[in-house]
Write a protein that holds these residues in place. Structure first.
Motif, PDB file in Angstrom:
ATOM      1  N   THR A  79      65.782  54.578  53.962  1.00 29.28           N
ATOM      2  CA  THR A  79      64.293  54.328  53.646  1.00 29.28           C
ATOM      3  C   THR A  79      64.237  54.522  52.134  1.00 29.28           C
ATOM      4  OG1 THR A  79      63.602  55.038  55.743  1.00 29.28           O
ATOM      5  CG2 THR A  79      62.124  54.905  53.989  1.00 29.28           C
ATOM      6  N   VAL A  80      64.943  55.564  51.488  1.00 31.95           N
ATOM      7  CA  VAL A  80      64.894  55.921  50.103  1.00 31.95           C
ATOM      8  C   VAL A  80      65.309  54.916  49.226  1.00 31.95           C
ATOM      9  CG1 VAL A  80      65.433  57.663  48.502  1.00 31.95           C
ATOM     10  CG2 VAL A  80      64.369  58.526  50.534  1.00 31.95           C
ATOM     11  N   GLU A  81      66.684  54.642  49.868  1.00 35.12           N
ATOM     12  CA  GLU A  81      67.270  53.393  48.964  1.00 35.12           C
ATOM     13  C   GLU A  81      66.706  51.989  49.136  1.00 35.12           C
ATOM     14  OE1 GLU A  81      71.340  53.388  50.700  1.00 35.12           O
ATOM     15  OE2 GLU A  81      71.979  54.973  49.386  1.00 35.12           O
ATOM     16  N   ALA A  82      65.940  51.706  50.000  1.00 34.64           N
ATOM     17  CA  ALA A  82      65.332  50.460  50.095  1.00 34.64           C
ATOM     18  C   ALA A  82      64.075  50.595  49.248  1.00 34.64           C
ATOM     19  CB  ALA A  82      64.811  50.301  51.645  1.00 34.64           C
ATOM     20  N   LEU A  83      63.472  51.892  49.010  1.00 35.40           N
ATOM     21  CA  LEU A  83      62.428  52.170  47.769  1.00 35.40           C
ATOM     22  C   LEU A  83      63.153  52.202  46.369  1.00 35.40           C
ATOM     23  CD1 LEU A  83      60.139  54.517  49.541  1.00 35.40           C
ATOM     24  CD2 LEU A  83      59.712  52.186  49.445  1.00 35.40           C
ATOM     25  N   ARG A  84      64.392  51.862  46.232  1.00 38.02           N
ATOM     26  CA  ARG A  84      65.037  51.842  44.811  1.00 38.02           C
ATOM     27  C   ARG A  84      64.974  53.409  44.563  1.00 38.02           C
ATOM     28  NH1 ARG A  84      61.218  48.168  43.434  1.00 38.02           N
ATOM     29  NH2 ARG A  84      60.821  49.522  41.401  1.00 38.02           N
ATOM     30  N   GLY A  85      65.431  54.174  45.433  1.00 41.60           N
ATOM     31  CA  GLY A  85      65.079  55.572  44.960  1.00 41.60           C
ATOM     32  C   GLY A  85      66.522  56.345  45.112  1.00 41.60           C
ATOM     33  N   ALA A  86      66.636  57.527  44.824  1.00 40.88           N
ATOM     34  CA  ALA A  86      67.805  58.520  45.274  1.00 40.88           C
ATOM     35  C   ALA A  86      67.500  59.568  45.690  1.00 40.88           C
ATOM     36  CB  ALA A  86      68.687  58.461  43.921  1.00 40.88           C
ATOM     37  N   ILE A  87      68.477  60.332  46.442  1.00 41.70           N
ATOM     38  CA  ILE A  87      68.507  61.902  47.124  1.00 41.70           C
ATOM     39  C   ILE A  87      69.378  62.836  46.408  1.00 41.70           C
ATOM     40  CG2 ILE A  87      68.407  63.101  49.120  1.00 41.70           C
ATOM     41  CD1 ILE A  87      68.117  60.507  50.660  1.00 41.70           C
ATOM     42  N   ASP A  88      68.860  63.879  45.941  1.00 39.19           N
ATOM     43  CA  ASP A  88      69.760  64.797  45.454  1.00 39.19           C
ATOM     44  C   ASP A  88      69.424  66.234  46.551  1.00 39.19           C
ATOM     45  OD1 ASP A  88      70.263  63.320  43.193  1.00 39.19           O
ATOM     46  OD2 ASP A  88      68.587  63.943  42.228  1.00 39.19           O
ATOM     47  N   ILE A  89      70.810  66.707  46.464  1.00 34.39           N
ATOM     48  CA  ILE A  89      70.595  68.261  47.321  1.00 34.39           C
ATOM     49  C   ILE A  89      71.124  69.193  46.572  1.00 34.39           C
ATOM     50  CG2 ILE A  89      71.479  69.374  49.554  1.00 34.39           C
ATOM     51  CD1 ILE A  89      71.809  66.306  50.667  1.00 34.39           C
ATOM     52  N   VAL A  90      70.394  70.341  46.600  1.00 34.76           N
ATOM     53  CA  VAL A  90      70.926  71.587  45.984  1.00 34.76           C
ATOM     54  C   VAL A  90      70.911  72.443  47.214  1.00 34.76           C
ATOM     55  CG1 VAL A  90      70.587  73.423  44.254  1.00 34.76           C
ATOM     56  CG2 VAL A  90      70.380  70.919  43.750  1.00 34.76           C
ATOM     57  N   SER A  91      71.826  73.370  47.446  1.00 36.89           N
ATOM     58  CA  SER A  91      71.867  74.327  48.346  1.00 36.89           C
ATOM     59  C   SER A  91      72.592  75.786  48.114  1.00 36.89           C
ATOM     60  CB  SER A  91      72.422  73.907  49.773  1.00 36.89           C
ATOM     61  OG  SER A  91      72.363  75.025  50.808  1.00 36.89           O
ATOM     62  N   VAL A  92      72.007  76.863  48.086  1.00 35.04           N
ATOM     63  CA  VAL A  92      72.851  78.081  47.754  1.00 35.04           C
ATOM     64  C   VAL A  92      72.930  79.012  49.160  1.00 35.04           C
ATOM     65  CG1 VAL A  92      72.550  80.263  46.395  1.00 35.04           C
ATOM     66  CG2 VAL A  92      71.691  78.138  45.421  1.00 35.04           C
ATOM     67  N   PRO A  93      73.984  79.110  49.623  1.00 32.42           N
ATOM     68  CA  PRO A  93      74.179  79.900  50.824  1.00 32.42           C
ATOM     69  C   PRO A  93      73.356  81.209  50.808  1.00 32.42           C
ATOM     70  CG  PRO A  93      76.231  79.072  50.113  1.00 32.42           C
ATOM     71  CD  PRO A  93      75.246  78.755  49.000  1.00 32.42           C
ATOM     72  N   GLY A  94      72.590  81.706  51.943  1.00 28.92           N
ATOM     73  CA  GLY A  94      71.915  82.678  52.157  1.00 28.92           C
ATOM     74  C   GLY A  94      70.437  82.536  51.375  1.00 28.92           C
ATOM     75  N   ARG A  95      70.156  81.570  50.733  1.00 29.59           N
ATOM     76  CA  ARG A  95      69.169  81.605  49.799  1.00 29.59           C
ATOM     77  C   ARG A  95      68.143  80.186  49.884  1.00 29.59           C
ATOM     78  NH1 ARG A  95      70.320  82.876  43.495  1.00 29.59           N
ATOM     79  NH2 ARG A  95      68.122  82.647  43.382  1.00 29.59           N
ATOM     80  N   GLY A  96      68.711  79.095  50.431  1.00 29.97           N
ATOM     81  CA  GLY A  96      67.845  78.010  50.882  1.00 29.97           C
ATOM     82  C   GLY A  96      68.275  76.933  50.164  1.00 29.97           C
ATOM     83  N   SER A  97      67.721  75.776  50.598  1.00 30.58           N
ATOM     84  CA  SER A  97      68.381  74.492  50.192  1.00 30.58           C
ATOM     85  C   SER A  97      67.010  73.637  49.594  1.00 30.58           C
ATOM     86  CB  SER A  97      68.962  73.594  51.344  1.00 30.58           C
ATOM     87  OG  SER A  97      69.771  74.475  52.141  1.00 30.58           O
ATOM     88  N   GLU A  98      67.232  72.754  48.694  1.00 29.60           N
ATOM     89  CA  GLU A  98      66.256  71.856  48.244  1.00 29.60           C
ATOM     90  C   GLU A  98      66.771  70.414  48.154  1.00 29.60           C
ATOM     91  OE1 GLU A  98      63.365  71.179  44.213  1.00 29.60           O
ATOM     92  OE2 GLU A  98      65.034  73.063  44.406  1.00 29.60           O
TER      93      GLU A  98
END
Length: 671
Positions: A500-519
């Motif tokens: 869905t995001v790529e169909a909107l000409r978008g992109a996805i980024d992921i940042v994750s720190v063990p024990g502290r959470g993800s974004e």
């Protein structure tokens, strides 16, 4: 003549009313003693019940009546607001929505189960049936047993029925309070030749005998007080409300309530508030989304025609033609900007949907969850909002199920008992970045790699960067859940998010720190219709770079081009900026121009230069979608029609930079 279906209008207004009720209930969850919220929910239920009865949705009106009765008891202090009551009315609200959308469908015994749940929440197992009044203290019961007689005189504005107010509904509600005697005053009806069938000229004189107090009568007229004339007098007996008690006299004077004007009041004094109310109503106009889409298509065609006119005028020596062309260009630009504003809606309309989702998931999982929203005023194209709803649902559910720990695990790891899910939005250039962040356990890289290897997505021991490893969670059928639950475990959802995001000409980024959470951050273009672009030439082809991503343009001489071979960096104000040669990336097979140009763009996280042969100028770009044969060409986000009828491709700068960096890395390895 209006062609709007009254039932369709009711459904739209009912949906807004249900959203307001849901928002009030969710706020009440955190402030159970807030009387203003209780009153707001009661008014919403009262409105929905009355409107439903007016438009023939009898099942909806009957069902909503029970919820209204429950909140009326809370409002009067007979029972306390509890989380169980809020949960019961939230579940009932879903049934109300079904009764609005499908009034003739068979809903089984859903309504009876919900009413039983509501009854238990209000009065417990010993409570009386939902439709019957609950037992109250002896003092309250004795006071209620006293019969109060009221004389109620009211008249409505002439345009009341045209605005959706049914006086018969008001009379029915008065009849529900007790024994009524109703007399209609028809003296104000004009002669037949001057009578407009849509106007109301009747007033009513009602004598009511009821155990209810004055507040119950006020509630009947609570939504039409601003425009009507109303007089409520106590005929005899003692009113239940202490404020209405007066000294006994041989000829009791009518009790005067300041907030209401008597019927005999001079009409001219009532016209000003009515005019103000009608003016406020006229400030907003409800327009079907299809009409906006059609208007946007026409504006797009106008922009293309204006581009053609500008090209013809630039090649002509006729001063008058150039003048007209410039004026048309200015007007079409203003029309385009106005149209874009009409299509923009704040992401608050999207974020508000997740309050209910988080509330339900917290009860289902037993976790303590706090939802935080930021940047709700950020505006995005309505089409983007509609398409992002489902992807965000998957991401929020994943954050709660995979990310947040149980309260016991959080306390054991030194965290607070309540986990936090943050939804934020911000604008960066020509795109909006929507982030879903949690403070949970983070993504387990070892489990992701093990699952990817067992699924055949990667080879055992295959080297991957951290970003590439995290992107594996978007593969179809991928899931690290140990067991299948109502939330996750089947491996569907995240791949839908990526598509869905790529169909909107978008992109996805992921940042994750063990024990502290993800974004997880979704980078989505602000609009999908018309953008300002910079038209450039590379070889013999013409391309459009979104102007919102362009920072500046520089000239690259032949000497600098030769000197930068092998390192692809240019010095820009004491900083090195990498650049890509689009001529090599697109394999044009042409020689570079003597005076090449560098267009410095920003991708949100870094600055990159794009080497082109010529900068033609700015261009109002109407985005046309690519054919299915080009679905896998991520370098281009679409195409546009130029003034001469030829086609220019629109560059997707994010994917373009990623592809260029990958190609240069391959060249360095090969070298």
């Amino acid at each position: 003549m209006s062609t709007l279906d009254p039932v369709a209008v009711f459904r739209t207004e009912a949906a807004e009313c249900l959203e307001a009720i849901e928002a009030g209930l969710l706020d009440l969850t955190h402030q159970l003693d807030n009387k203003d919220l209780v009153d707001a929910v009661f008014r919403g239920l009262h409105t929905l019940k009355g409107s439903g009865a007016m438009f023939g949705f009898e099942a909806l009106a009957a069902f909503t009546h029970h919820c209204e009765t429950a909140f009326d008891r809370v409002r009067k202090g007979e029972v306390a607001a509890t989380s169980e009551l809020v949960a019961a009315v939230l579940a009932a609200q879903d049934h109300m929505r079904a009764l609005v959308d499908h009034p003739d469908a068979d809903h089984g015994d859903t309504g009876h189960k919900l009413l039983a749940q509501l009854q238990a929440a209000v009065g417990g197992k010993e409570a009386a049936p939902a439709a019957a009044p609950a037992a109250v203290s002896a003092a309250v019961r004795d006071a209620a047993a006293k019969k109060n007689r009221w004389r109620i005189r009211f008249s409505l504005p002439a345009n009341s029925m045209a605005n959706g107010t049914n006086p018969l509904g008001l009379l029915d509600e008065l009849r529900d309070l007790g024994k009524c005697t109703v007399r209609a005053d028809t003296s104000a009806i004009p002669p037949l030749d001057a009578l407009a069938p849509t106007e109301l000229h009747i007033s009513w004189d009602v004598t009511l005998t009821s155990e209810q107090d004055r507040s119950a009568i006020d509630d009947v007229f609570i939504f039409v007080l601003d425009d009507m004339e109303l007089s409520v007098e106590e005929i005899d007996g003692t009113a239940a409300a202490p404020a209405a008690v007066a000294a006994v006299s041989p000829a009791p004077a009518p009790t005067t309530v300041p907030e209401f004007r008597p019927v005999e009041a001079v009409p001219a004094k009532r016209e000003a508030p009515a005019a103000v109310s009608q003016a406020k109503a006229a400030e907003n106009v409800r327009v079907p989304a299809e009409r906006l889409d059609e208007l946007m298509d026409r504006v797009g065609e106008l922009v293309i025609a204006q581009s053609r006119l500008s090209q013809l005028a630039s090649a002509s020596t006729d001063i008058a033609l150039r003048s007209v062309s410039e004026e048309i260009e200015r007007l079409s630009g203003e029309l385009r900007d106005t149209m874009m504003v009409l299509r923009m809606v704040p992401v608050a309309t999207l974020f508000s949907r997740f309050r209910r989702l988080v509330h339900d998931l917290a009860r289902e999982t037993g976790k303590v969850i706090e939802l935080v929203t930021e940047g709700e005023s950020t505006e995005v194209d309505k089409t983007v909002i509609e398409r992002l709803a489902d992807p965000l649902v998957h991401l929020v559910r994943n954050s709660i199920d995979h990310g947040l720990e149980t309260p016991a695990d959080r306390l054991a790891s030194g965290k607070t008992e309540a986990g936090t899910v943050t939804l934020s939005a911000r604008q960066a250039g020509g795109e909006v970045i929507i982030s879903i962040k949690d403070d949970g356990r983070g993504i387990n890289r070892e489990r992701v790699r093990a699952k990817a290897e067992s699924s055949g997505l990667i080879q055992p021991g295959q080297p991957l960067s951290d970003s590439e490893l995290l992107q594996l969670i978007f593969a179809p059928g991928f899931s690290t859940a140990a067991a299948i639950t109502n939330l996750s475990g089947r491996g569907v959802g995240m791949d839908v998010v990526k598509k869905t995001v790529e169909a909107l000409r978008g992109a996805i980024d992921i940042v994750s720190v063990p024990g502290r959470g993800s974004e997880v951050s979704l980078r989505i273009p602000l609009t999908l219709a018309i953008i300002d672009g910079l038209l450039v030439r590379v070889g013999s082809g013409r391309y459009v770079i979104p102007l919102s991503a362009v920072e500046e343009c520089l000239e690259l001489s032949l000497e600098e081009d030769l000197r930068s071979r092998g390192r692809s960096f240019i010095s820009l104000r004491d900083s090195l900026v990498p650049f890509l040669r689009l001529r090599d990336l697109f394999r044009t097979g042409t020689k570079p121009d003597v005076h090449q140009k560098v267009v410095v763009i920003s991708t949100g996280t870094e600055r990159v230069g794009l080497v082109v042969d010529q900068i033609i100028g700015d261009h109002q770009t109407v985005i046309k979608s690519m054919s299915k044969l080009h679905n896998n060409v991520a370098t281009f986000s679409g195409a546009t029609i130029l003034g001469d009828g030829s086609v220019a491709l629109i560059l997707d700068v994010g994917h373009l930079v990623a592809a260029g960096q990958q190609q240069e890395a391959q060249l360095r390895v090969a070298g």
